[in-house]
Scaffold this active site. Structure first.
Site, PDB file in Angstrom:
ATOM      1  N   ASN A 182      15.149   1.576 -11.399  1.00 46.10           N
ATOM      2  CA  ASN A 182      14.338   2.292 -10.410  1.00 46.10           C
ATOM      3  C   ASN A 182      14.587   1.595  -9.066  1.00 46.10           C
ATOM      4  O   ASN A 182      14.004   0.549  -8.774  1.00 46.10           O
ATOM      5  CB  ASN A 182      12.869   2.203 -10.839  1.00 46.10           C
TER       6      ASN A 182
ATOM      7  N   ARG B 232      15.913   6.450 -12.258  1.00 48.27           N
ATOM      8  CA  ARG B 232      14.828   7.266 -11.732  1.00 48.27           C
ATOM      9  C   ARG B 232      15.288   7.818 -10.391  1.00 48.27           C
ATOM     10  O   ARG B 232      15.663   7.053  -9.502  1.00 48.27           O
ATOM     11  CB  ARG B 232      13.582   6.415 -11.536  1.00 48.27           C
TER      12      ARG B 232
ATOM     13  N   HIS C 149       5.583  12.393  -9.643  1.00 46.68           N
ATOM     14  CA  HIS C 149       5.003  11.703 -10.826  1.00 46.68           C
ATOM     15  C   HIS C 149       5.287  12.465 -12.126  1.00 46.68           C
ATOM     16  O   HIS C 149       4.534  12.333 -13.104  1.00 46.68           O
ATOM     17  CB  HIS C 149       3.459  11.554 -10.713  1.00 46.68           C
TER      18      HIS C 149
ATOM     19  N   HIS D 298      -3.113  11.241 -12.598  1.00 49.15           N
ATOM     20  CA  HIS D 298      -2.389   9.973 -12.407  1.00 49.15           C
ATOM     21  C   HIS D 298      -2.964   9.294 -11.162  1.00 49.15           C
ATOM     22  O   HIS D 298      -2.841   9.815 -10.052  1.00 49.15           O
ATOM     23  CB  HIS D 298      -0.892  10.285 -12.232  1.00 49.15           C
TER      24      HIS D 298
ATOM     25  N   GLY E 115      -0.079   5.948  -5.519  1.00 47.30           N
ATOM     26  CA  GLY E 115      -0.004   7.393  -5.284  1.00 47.30           C
ATOM     27  C   GLY E 115      -0.846   8.068  -6.353  1.00 47.30           C
ATOM     28  O   GLY E 115      -0.964   7.540  -7.463  1.00 47.30           O
TER      29      GLY E 115
ATOM     30  N   ARG F 239      -2.770   7.114   1.634  1.00 45.38           N
ATOM     31  CA  ARG F 239      -2.444   8.487   2.060  1.00 45.38           C
ATOM     32  C   ARG F 239      -3.690   9.361   1.989  1.00 45.38           C
ATOM     33  O   ARG F 239      -4.471   9.246   1.046  1.00 45.38           O
ATOM     34  CB  ARG F 239      -1.362   9.094   1.147  1.00 45.38           C
TER      35      ARG F 239
ATOM     36  N   ILE G 174      -5.273   2.819 -11.698  1.00 50.98           N
ATOM     37  CA  ILE G 174      -6.696   3.100 -11.505  1.00 50.98           C
ATOM     38  C   ILE G 174      -7.250   3.912 -12.671  1.00 50.98           C
ATOM     39  O   ILE G 174      -8.305   3.589 -13.229  1.00 50.98           O
ATOM     40  CB  ILE G 174      -6.909   3.849 -10.162  1.00 50.98           C
TER      41      ILE G 174
ATOM     42  N   ASN H 130      -7.770   1.770 -15.697  1.00 51.67           N
ATOM     43  CA  ASN H 130      -8.613   0.569 -15.587  1.00 51.67           C
ATOM     44  C   ASN H 130      -9.962   0.737 -14.905  1.00 51.67           C
ATOM     45  O   ASN H 130     -10.841  -0.090 -15.098  1.00 51.67           O
ATOM     46  CB  ASN H 130      -7.850  -0.529 -14.839  1.00 51.67           C
TER      47      ASN H 130
ATOM     48  N   GLU I 249       6.504   5.049 -17.567  1.00 51.00           N
ATOM     49  CA  GLU I 249       7.584   5.871 -17.034  1.00 51.00           C
ATOM     50  C   GLU I 249       8.954   5.382 -17.505  1.00 51.00           C
ATOM     51  O   GLU I 249       9.847   6.180 -17.772  1.00 51.00           O
ATOM     52  CB  GLU I 249       7.500   5.886 -15.499  1.00 51.00           C
TER      53      GLU I 249
HETATM   54  P1  ADP Z   1       1.907   2.356  -8.555  1.00 48.06           P
HETATM   55  O1  ADP Z   1       1.600   3.716  -8.055  1.00 48.06           O
HETATM   56  O2  ADP Z   1       2.390   1.422  -7.501  1.00 48.06           O
HETATM   57  O3  ADP Z   1       2.726   2.322  -9.839  1.00 48.06           O
HETATM   58  P2  ADP Z   1      -0.269   1.429 -10.260  1.00 48.06           P
HETATM   59  O4  ADP Z   1      -0.234   2.547 -11.242  1.00 48.06           O
HETATM   60  O5  ADP Z   1       0.182   0.093 -10.726  1.00 48.06           O
HETATM   61  O6  ADP Z   1       0.474   1.792  -8.917  1.00 48.06           O
HETATM   62  O7  ADP Z   1      -1.769   1.312  -9.711  1.00 48.06           O
HETATM   63  C1  ADP Z   1      -2.101   0.438  -8.699  1.00 48.06           C
HETATM   64  C2  ADP Z   1      -3.590   0.556  -8.439  1.00 48.06           C
HETATM   65  O8  ADP Z   1      -4.312   0.293  -9.647  1.00 48.06           O
HETATM   66  C3  ADP Z   1      -4.096  -0.426  -7.389  1.00 48.06           C
HETATM   67  O9  ADP Z   1      -4.655   0.295  -6.311  1.00 48.06           O
HETATM   68  C4  ADP Z   1      -5.204  -1.179  -8.087  1.00 48.06           C
HETATM   69  O10 ADP Z   1      -6.328  -1.180  -7.295  1.00 48.06           O
HETATM   70  C5  ADP Z   1      -5.520  -0.336  -9.297  1.00 48.06           C
HETATM   71  N1  ADP Z   1      -6.024  -1.158 -10.393  1.00 48.06           N
HETATM   72  C6  ADP Z   1      -5.323  -2.001 -11.173  1.00 48.06           C
HETATM   73  N2  ADP Z   1      -6.151  -2.630 -12.048  1.00 48.06           N
HETATM   74  C7  ADP Z   1      -7.396  -2.173 -11.803  1.00 48.06           C
HETATM   75  C8  ADP Z   1      -8.685  -2.440 -12.349  1.00 48.06           C
HETATM   76  N3  ADP Z   1      -8.873  -3.301 -13.352  1.00 48.06           N
HETATM   77  N4  ADP Z   1      -9.742  -1.773 -11.846  1.00 48.06           N
HETATM   78  C9  ADP Z   1      -9.578  -0.900 -10.837  1.00 48.06           C
HETATM   79  N5  ADP Z   1      -8.402  -0.596 -10.272  1.00 48.06           N
HETATM   80  C10 ADP Z   1      -7.319  -1.232 -10.746  1.00 48.06           C
END
Ligand code: ADP
Length: 394
Positions: A7, A90, A179, A205, A209, A238, A328, A331, A381
């Site tokens: 990627n 990718r 995505h 998702h 983003g 964004r 997000i 988690n 992914e």
């Molecule tokens: P990307 O789009 O760069 O692949 P990710 O899917 O890794 O991003 O998501 C990144 C986001 O996930 C960050 O904004 C972070 O705040 C959020 N995040 C990661 N862990 C947690 C958590 N335990 N609780 C809330 N938000 C989280």
């Protein structure tokens, strides 16, 4: 079969070496800050966990560093580059051309290049990664997986904008969607979990983003990102949906030029613009302490997602499940709770206890007697790319 997933972004190259069909990740890592004297190479396998700061000035140099560590006698994973059967790349934008996994030929490279104006921050780097990998892994099949491909099933009723058709026909101004690899991966998991091929699903998702996709019988039929990855949900920096007349006001009344407007809406808006924080974890902590801006931003974020759930339920004339995925979505129990509150009209009812469980696997977090499943499904992914490459070559 050893499949290397690449990627390549503007200043980074992420990679994973996956053994198929066992789906075992042999090693993974990335080169970050390419072009600086403080580039960072990370490499992780069963044997080791390395983080090195060094000077990596070009993408070619970056990929060469990755090859060197893959071949390293003590920590490496392969003895010879010939062991890599295929490199899965990718590629963000496949425009109208690419509906699926594609063997890379000269014509394919020309098309990826031709599509660069539609994804100026991604396609040129994705192409560069392909050109370098062709040199470094000359025996391997080079395969492209497009973020847009999963959304090629979106019908015109949803993909056309209400502007004169000539812009659609001649200039390709339409919804392409992004995505796709993530939405495909998690929705297939959901369909098999639900054991219902004709499922109506909304995949949400939420990473840096964010996007929502309406999926019927495994096919994307509508999606919240559009011509570029800008529309729809509120993201890290964004804005998502915005009245476009604001752009004219910024230019005509506030003296912004178009680059400034672009920067404002893509880099300085969203949760960052609303709160001053980019990372949702910080925003949640602040909200807990009573920070009013952070509380409102979380509520706005959830409200926007709710509206898309409502819209897509109407578009699909039904709903079986919603999926939360990515950083997000997987988690943040806080955001999931806000999204699912006061949604009982649609029979979306969250089980508070299940929502709080921390786990890395697929889980159901709705109350037992609700018809609509609320699923948390970790996205992957890289694995999805490996699965698609393996299927293509099998
Ligand atoms: P990307 O789009 O760069 O692949 P990710 O899917 O890794 O991003 O998501 C990144 C986001 O996930 C960050 O904004 C972070 O705040 C959020 N995040 C990661 N862990 C947690 C958590 N335990 N609780 C809330 N938000 C989280």
């Amino acid at each position: 079969m050893h499949i290397l997933i690449i990627n390549a972004g503007s200043s980074s190259i992420k990679f994973q070496l996956i053994l198929m069909p066992s789906e075992k990740v042999i090693c993974s890592g990335m080169v970050e800050r390419i072009g600086s004297n403080n580039s960072v190479l990370t490499y992780k396998s069963d044997k080791t966990n390395i983080k090195e700061t060094k000077s990596i000035l070009t993408h070619k140099n970056g990929l060469q560093n990755i090859v060197d560590i893959l071949l390293d006698k003590t920590v490496g994973a392969i003895k010879n580059t010939n062991q890599i059967a295929a490199v899965g790349h990718r590629v963000v934008h496949g425009g109208k051309y690419f509906v699926g996994t594609t063997l890379i030929t000269n014509e394919v490279k020309e098309k990826i290049n031709e599509l660069a104006p539609l994804a100026p921050l991604h396609n040129p780097h994705n192409l560069e990664g392909i050109l370098i990998a062709e040199e470094l892994f000359s025996e391997a099949k080079q395969i492209a997986i497009f973020d847009t491909a999963f959304h090629r099933t979106i019908p015109e009723i949803a993909s056309k904008y209400a502007i004169p058709s000539t812009f659609y026909d001649k200039h390709g101004l339409q919804l392409y969607g992004f995505h796709g690899t993530s939405h495909k991966y998690v929705s297939e998991k959901a369909i098999s979990y639900l054991n219902k091929d004709d499922s109506k699903i909304i995949s949400i998702h939420l990473g840096n983003g964010c996007s929502a996709t309406a999926i019927v019988e495994g096919k994307s039929i509508d999606h919240s990102l559009g011509f570029a990855p800008a529309n729809g949900l509120i993201m890290g920096s964004r804005s998502g949906d915005i009245d476009h007349s604001i752009i004219f006001y910024l230019v005509n009344k506030l003296g912004y030029n178009l680059d400034d407007v672009n920067k404002l809406l893509t880099k300085e808006s969203g949760m960052l613009g609303l709160t001053g924080y980019n990372d949702l974890r910080d925003i949640q902590l602040e909200a807990e302490k009573g920070n009013i801006e952070c509380i409102l931003a979380l509520e706005m974020n959830a409200y926007r997602i709710k509206k898309y759930i409502g819209a897509y339920t109407a578009a699909m004339n039904g709903l079986d499940a919603i999926i939360f995925t990515a950083g997000i979505g997987e988690n943040s129990q806080v955001l999931r709770k806000l999204v699912c509150s006061d949604m009982d009209y649609l029979d979306i009812r969250l089980d508070d206890k299940k929502n709080k469980i921390i786990s890395n696997s697929l889980r159901e977090i709705n109350v037992n007697d609700s018809k609509i499943k609320i699923l948390v499904i970790p996205t992957n992914e890289e694995l999805e790319i490996a699965i698609q490459v393996f299927e293509k070559l099998s």
